[in-house]
Design a protein around this motif. Sequence first.
Motif, PDB file in Angstrom:
ATOM      1  N   ARG A 432       0.804  -1.221   0.000  1.00 26.57           N
ATOM      2  CA  ARG A 432       0.000   0.000   0.000  1.00 26.57           C
ATOM      3  C   ARG A 432       0.836   1.270   0.000  1.00 26.57           C
ATOM      4  NH1 ARG A 432      -3.244  -2.021   5.167  1.00 26.57           N
ATOM      5  NH2 ARG A 432      -1.116  -2.749   5.590  1.00 26.57           N
ATOM      6  N   TYR A 433       2.142   1.156   0.249  1.00 29.25           N
ATOM      7  CA  TYR A 433       2.953   2.358   0.435  1.00 29.25           C
ATOM      8  C   TYR A 433       4.153   2.450  -0.503  1.00 29.25           C
ATOM      9  CZ  TYR A 433       0.436   1.896   4.820  1.00 29.25           C
ATOM     10  OH  TYR A 433      -0.549   1.723   5.761  1.00 29.25           O
ATOM     11  N   PHE A 434       4.618   1.332  -1.036  1.00 28.79           N
ATOM     12  CA  PHE A 434       5.871   1.291  -1.778  1.00 28.79           C
ATOM     13  C   PHE A 434       5.770   2.155  -3.029  1.00 28.79           C
ATOM     14  CE2 PHE A 434       9.109  -0.966  -4.391  1.00 28.79           C
ATOM     15  CZ  PHE A 434      10.168  -0.860  -3.514  1.00 28.79           C
ATOM     16  N   PRO A 435       6.600   3.210  -3.157  1.00 31.13           N
ATOM     17  CA  PRO A 435       6.436   4.162  -4.261  1.00 31.13           C
ATOM     18  C   PRO A 435       7.383   3.935  -5.432  1.00 31.13           C
ATOM     19  CG  PRO A 435       7.832   5.136  -2.594  1.00 31.13           C
ATOM     20  CD  PRO A 435       7.519   3.725  -2.122  1.00 31.13           C
ATOM     21  N   TYR A 436       8.179   2.847  -5.403  1.00 31.27           N
ATOM     22  CA  TYR A 436       9.219   2.665  -6.416  1.00 31.27           C
ATOM     23  C   TYR A 436       8.827   1.564  -7.403  1.00 31.27           C
ATOM     24  CZ  TYR A 436      11.396   4.802  -2.347  1.00 31.27           C
ATOM     25  OH  TYR A 436      11.647   5.596  -1.263  1.00 31.27           O
ATOM     26  N   ASN A 437       9.624   1.452  -8.459  1.00 31.76           N
ATOM     27  CA  ASN A 437       9.454   0.359  -9.401  1.00 31.76           C
ATOM     28  C   ASN A 437       9.978  -0.921  -8.752  1.00 31.76           C
ATOM     29  OD1 ASN A 437      10.939  -1.371 -11.714  1.00 31.76           O
ATOM     30  ND2 ASN A 437       9.082  -0.441 -12.523  1.00 31.76           N
ATOM     31  N   ALA A 438       9.083  -1.867  -8.505  1.00 28.44           N
ATOM     32  CA  ALA A 438       9.451  -3.050  -7.733  1.00 28.44           C
ATOM     33  C   ALA A 438      10.495  -3.929  -8.429  1.00 28.44           C
ATOM     34  CB  ALA A 438       8.209  -3.860  -7.391  1.00 28.44           C
TER      35      ALA A 438
END
Length: 475
Positions: A432-438
């Motif tokens: 729900r929070y991760f803002p980067y390209n996984a």
Amino acid sequence: MKNKLPQIINVAAFILVISAISFALLFMPRTEVSLTEQRELEKLPVFSWELLLSGEFTRQINIYFSDTVPERDRLTAIASFINGMSGVSIDGVTLHNVEFSDKADDIPAIELEPETSDENPPIEVEPEVENTETAVIETVTGEPPEFVTDDSSAVTGDSPEGWDGVIEESVTGDSPADGVVDIANNGILVYQNRGLMLYGGSFAMGERYAAAVNVYRQLLDNSVNIYTMVIPTAVEFYCPGNYRHLSGDQRANINHIHSNLNPGVIPVNAYSALSARVNEDIYLRTDHHWAPLGAYYATEEFANTAGVSFTPLSDYERVVVPDYVGTMYGYSGDIKIKNNPEDFVYFKPPNSYTTTYYNYDNPEVPIPSSLFVSQPTSMSYSIFMGGDAKITHIVTDVGNGRKLAIFKDSYGNALVPFMVGSFEEIFVIDIRYFPYNAPAYLKENGITDVLFANNIFAANTSGMIGYIEQLTVDS
């Protein structure tokens, strides 16, 4: 004059009471956090002419004053007591916030919304349950639910060779397929002092979840192992038989998700690991989460599937937090849950490890900390890493070269302590929070294993699946 004296006294008393209440509402310190509901309450809106002219400012002011009533938790407890006295539950089953429907073909699962965080330990914002009427049910057998399992397929802790992703045993009897049930929302059933959140996912939403996970097989090198663990919730195992039609068949939904996974995406059979142990404390009675013990058995199944070592429970330090009352009291307002607290039991791993946090708004600055963060009793589930709104990096003494990244909702938090003895490094990421390209992040950190660990509500909620899909978008 004497005849009017009682009227004057009544009017004066009424004015005094109203004045006292008004004074309290205006000048007493307003509640900022509800421990009963385990959430931060509304903030006072910041004034702007644009908001005022649009009417939004007054709307937000109204929400703020109604949400932050002084002594909110105390008043809620009094209201719950009065509400509980107003009905008689003959057979011990009470439904809260349930709306019945003849055509509940697309029942939305409850979405777990992001929490806020600051210098204090984050407070998890959990599903909001619509405040509808409570129904006291009087036509049930009163018998405990029967746990129907096929002994030949009951798990022993070892994953079967070449498992095809099909969970054979059933605990739900004749539950309708595809999540088509007789409710139009996700209400709460209280039985034997246990709060159960009714489930209503659909096969179509499960297909979208599988597709979102499949993308990672396409974007990552084949040397990276990808796993998915869809975690069943308590209602699947503890719902009274006469009420199973109110909750969808989670086993069928998980099987359908597994059938839509691409080759190279490996399912983890948490369902069977849990269904074989329903008579143990694998779920919390007063909370919508599972208990750490349930997470232990699911992690054992994952470790066997991934082919890594696993530390037996007897080697862990057992910690007991007494008098725990979790989220289900806040969601249902059922006084029986509040009056029957439970022990919150968690386990600390025996091996050596270090824990570092990284805030999403400042990812370059490491924050050395602890895997376990002290919390008020009512917030005990947030003991694991203090909540969700940050990246957690754990370095262990395992030394096997395996680096695990967990993409999870709040259910995944309870898994992490049991993985410390199985992987050299662990990266804990809340979807729900991760803002980067996984994919780029995983490659940069040399990840060898990726686990998507989400409860079945999350795997059947559009917003939650959207978070997983968004992780592959360049930011």
